[in-house]
Design a protein around this motif. Sequence first.
Motif, PDB file in Angstrom:
ATOM      1  N   ASP A  46       0.853  -1.187   0.000  1.00 42.86           N
ATOM      2  CA  ASP A  46       0.000   0.000   0.000  1.00 42.86           C
ATOM      3  C   ASP A  46       0.890   1.239   0.000  1.00 42.86           C
ATOM      4  O   ASP A  46       1.750   1.393   0.858  1.00 42.86           O
ATOM      5  CB  ASP A  46      -0.914  -0.006   1.227  1.00 42.86           C
ATOM      6  N   VAL A  47       0.656   2.112  -0.973  1.00 43.45           N
ATOM      7  CA  VAL A  47       1.521   3.270  -1.203  1.00 43.45           C
ATOM      8  C   VAL A  47       0.778   4.552  -0.856  1.00 43.45           C
ATOM      9  O   VAL A  47      -0.386   4.737  -1.250  1.00 43.45           O
ATOM     10  CB  VAL A  47       1.981   3.325  -2.675  1.00 43.45           C
ATOM     11  N   LEU A  48       1.452   5.444  -0.143  1.00 41.33           N
ATOM     12  CA  LEU A  48       0.959   6.792   0.112  1.00 41.33           C
ATOM     13  C   LEU A  48       1.800   7.750  -0.720  1.00 41.33           C
ATOM     14  O   LEU A  48       3.026   7.800  -0.552  1.00 41.33           O
ATOM     15  CB  LEU A  48       1.079   7.134   1.595  1.00 41.33           C
ATOM     16  N   GLU A  49       1.158   8.490  -1.617  1.00 41.95           N
ATOM     17  CA  GLU A  49       1.873   9.479  -2.422  1.00 41.95           C
ATOM     18  C   GLU A  49       1.526  10.867  -1.906  1.00 41.95           C
ATOM     19  O   GLU A  49       0.370  11.289  -1.941  1.00 41.95           O
ATOM     20  CB  GLU A  49       1.502   9.368  -3.900  1.00 41.95           C
ATOM     21  N   LEU A  50       2.528  11.584  -1.444  1.00 41.18           N
ATOM     22  CA  LEU A  50       2.340  12.937  -0.934  1.00 41.18           C
ATOM     23  C   LEU A  50       2.581  13.948  -2.042  1.00 41.18           C
ATOM     24  O   LEU A  50       3.539  13.835  -2.805  1.00 41.18           O
ATOM     25  CB  LEU A  50       3.301  13.194   0.228  1.00 41.18           C
ATOM     26  N   ALA A  51       1.705  14.966  -2.123  1.00 41.10           N
ATOM     27  CA  ALA A  51       1.829  16.018  -3.143  1.00 41.10           C
ATOM     28  C   ALA A  51       1.878  15.411  -4.538  1.00 41.10           C
ATOM     29  O   ALA A  51       2.831  15.602  -5.286  1.00 41.10           O
ATOM     30  CB  ALA A  51       3.046  16.894  -2.873  1.00 41.10           C
ATOM     31  N   SER A  67      -2.103  -0.731  -3.639  1.00 38.79           N
ATOM     32  CA  SER A  67      -3.035   0.396  -3.676  1.00 38.79           C
ATOM     33  C   SER A  67      -2.228   1.677  -3.570  1.00 38.79           C
ATOM     34  O   SER A  67      -1.074   1.662  -3.122  1.00 38.79           O
ATOM     35  CB  SER A  67      -4.052   0.314  -2.530  1.00 38.79           C
ATOM     36  N   VAL A  68      -2.836   2.787  -3.977  1.00 39.36           N
ATOM     37  CA  VAL A  68      -2.195   4.098  -3.856  1.00 39.36           C
ATOM     38  C   VAL A  68      -3.207   5.077  -3.279  1.00 39.36           C
ATOM     39  O   VAL A  68      -4.333   5.191  -3.780  1.00 39.36           O
ATOM     40  CB  VAL A  68      -1.697   4.629  -5.214  1.00 39.36           C
ATOM     41  N   THR A  69      -2.813   5.779  -2.232  1.00 42.16           N
ATOM     42  CA  THR A  69      -3.556   6.918  -1.716  1.00 42.16           C
ATOM     43  C   THR A  69      -2.750   8.157  -2.069  1.00 42.16           C
ATOM     44  O   THR A  69      -1.629   8.325  -1.588  1.00 42.16           O
ATOM     45  CB  THR A  69      -3.758   6.828  -0.195  1.00 42.16           C
ATOM     46  N   ALA A  70      -3.287   8.992  -2.954  1.00 43.23           N
ATOM     47  CA  ALA A  70      -2.554  10.144  -3.486  1.00 43.23           C
ATOM     48  C   ALA A  70      -3.158  11.427  -2.931  1.00 43.23           C
ATOM     49  O   ALA A  70      -4.354  11.679  -3.084  1.00 43.23           O
ATOM     50  CB  ALA A  70      -2.599  10.147  -5.006  1.00 43.23           C
ATOM     51  N   ILE A  71      -2.324  12.257  -2.316  1.00 41.07           N
ATOM     52  CA  ILE A  71      -2.800  13.442  -1.608  1.00 41.07           C
ATOM     53  C   ILE A  71      -2.209  14.704  -2.222  1.00 41.07           C
ATOM     54  O   ILE A  71      -1.029  14.750  -2.576  1.00 41.07           O
ATOM     55  CB  ILE A  71      -2.411  13.366  -0.118  1.00 41.07           C
ATOM     56  N   ASP A  72      -3.040  15.727  -2.351  1.00 40.63           N
ATOM     57  CA  ASP A  72      -2.568  17.042  -2.765  1.00 40.63           C
ATOM     58  C   ASP A  72      -3.531  18.087  -2.216  1.00 40.63           C
ATOM     59  O   ASP A  72      -4.703  17.791  -1.956  1.00 40.63           O
ATOM     60  CB  ASP A  72      -2.472  17.157  -4.289  1.00 40.63           C
ATOM     61  N   ALA A  73      -3.024  19.311  -2.059  1.00 45.05           N
ATOM     62  CA  ALA A  73      -3.836  20.387  -1.493  1.00 45.05           C
ATOM     63  C   ALA A  73      -4.606  21.168  -2.550  1.00 45.05           C
ATOM     64  O   ALA A  73      -5.489  21.962  -2.196  1.00 45.05           O
ATOM     65  CB  ALA A  73      -2.956  21.345  -0.698  1.00 45.05           C
ATOM     66  N   ALA A  74      -4.280  20.969  -3.831  1.00 42.60           N
ATOM     67  CA  ALA A  74      -4.846  21.805  -4.894  1.00 42.60           C
ATOM     68  C   ALA A  74      -5.936  21.062  -5.660  1.00 42.60           C
ATOM     69  O   ALA A  74      -5.674  20.049  -6.311  1.00 42.60           O
ATOM     70  CB  ALA A  74      -3.754  22.251  -5.854  1.00 42.60           C
ATOM     71  N   THR A  89      -7.462   0.975  -7.987  1.00 40.48           N
ATOM     72  CA  THR A  89      -6.743   0.841  -6.726  1.00 40.48           C
ATOM     73  C   THR A  89      -6.208   2.182  -6.208  1.00 40.48           C
ATOM     74  O   THR A  89      -5.556   2.223  -5.161  1.00 40.48           O
ATOM     75  CB  THR A  89      -5.557  -0.132  -6.869  1.00 40.48           C
ATOM     76  N   VAL A  90      -6.501   3.275  -6.933  1.00 46.89           N
ATOM     77  CA  VAL A  90      -6.007   4.598  -6.548  1.00 46.89           C
ATOM     78  C   VAL A  90      -7.129   5.423  -5.924  1.00 46.89           C
ATOM     79  O   VAL A  90      -8.225   5.524  -6.481  1.00 46.89           O
ATOM     80  CB  VAL A  90      -5.413   5.348  -7.758  1.00 46.89           C
ATOM     81  N   GLN A  91      -6.850   6.015  -4.785  1.00 44.69           N
ATOM     82  CA  GLN A  91      -7.785   6.936  -4.126  1.00 44.69           C
ATOM     83  C   GLN A  91      -7.102   8.291  -3.995  1.00 44.69           C
ATOM     84  O   GLN A  91      -5.958   8.391  -3.557  1.00 44.69           O
ATOM     85  CB  GLN A  91      -8.157   6.429  -2.735  1.00 44.69           C
ATOM     86  N   PHE A  92      -7.814   9.355  -4.375  1.00 47.90           N
ATOM     87  CA  PHE A  92      -7.277  10.707  -4.265  1.00 47.90           C
ATOM     88  C   PHE A  92      -7.893  11.411  -3.058  1.00 47.90           C
ATOM     89  O   PHE A  92      -9.090  11.273  -2.792  1.00 47.90           O
ATOM     90  CB  PHE A  92      -7.558  11.504  -5.538  1.00 47.90           C
ATOM     91  N   VAL A  93      -7.066  12.190  -2.361  1.00 46.61           N
ATOM     92  CA  VAL A  93      -7.495  12.903  -1.166  1.00 46.61           C
ATOM     93  C   VAL A  93      -7.000  14.341  -1.274  1.00 46.61           C
ATOM     94  O   VAL A  93      -5.824  14.578  -1.544  1.00 46.61           O
ATOM     95  CB  VAL A  93      -6.938  12.258   0.112  1.00 46.61           C
TER      96      VAL A  93
END
Length: 217
Positions: A46-51, A67-74, A89-93
């Motif tokens: 399980d991968v967490l991608e920051l920015a 899986s990938v949880t991909a996070i960005d503020a924009a 398998t990718v979730q964006f936050v």
Amino acid sequence: MDDDALLAEQRAYYRAAAHEYDRPYAEYEALQQLLAVVDDLPITGDVLELACGTGQWTPRLAARGRSVTAIDAATEVLALARARTTSPTVQFVEADLFEWQPPRRYDTVFFAFWLSHVPPARLPDFWNTVSAALAPGGRAIFIDDGPAAAAHEDVLVNQPAPAALRRLDDGSQYRIVKVFHDARPLTDDLTALGWSVRIRTRAGNFIGIAEPPTTAS
């Protein structure tokens, strides 16, 4: 000096720059080659991608991880990332990484061209967040600009943190945090925080693999 205003301007820049964001990936072969480095990195589980930005790296992470949880503020760049990445398998936050805390743990935490946007005073807290996001045996993997990239930036002085001025096609200007980390001092800084880290350089960039302090909870 307070860096909050500088960080707010940085967020505004990436929102306004969303549709110009991908241009360097199309124009520079070295950056295209750097994307391929993901295939040789220990990205697992399980991968967490920051920015995550517009998701240039996200599909490659999805191809290697469970899986990938991909996070960005924009909001604007996340919309482009969602359009680029169709994997189920990718979730964006959408979240501000200076306020967000991981609700769970991951096997890999990955961030590309983000560390240079973290003010030096906030680095210990940032690495604590990364450590809290890692499962036992997990690794942080990061890619960024080295000192040579400073020659291509409009570097500013007398700012709350190391900074550069970015201009968009419409003529608007924004300050961003931009720290040009050198591999050896960065290795020393992370070691002082208890991390085990290996950083190698590639052209004007560096690629790091780090394991958190063994006392991390």
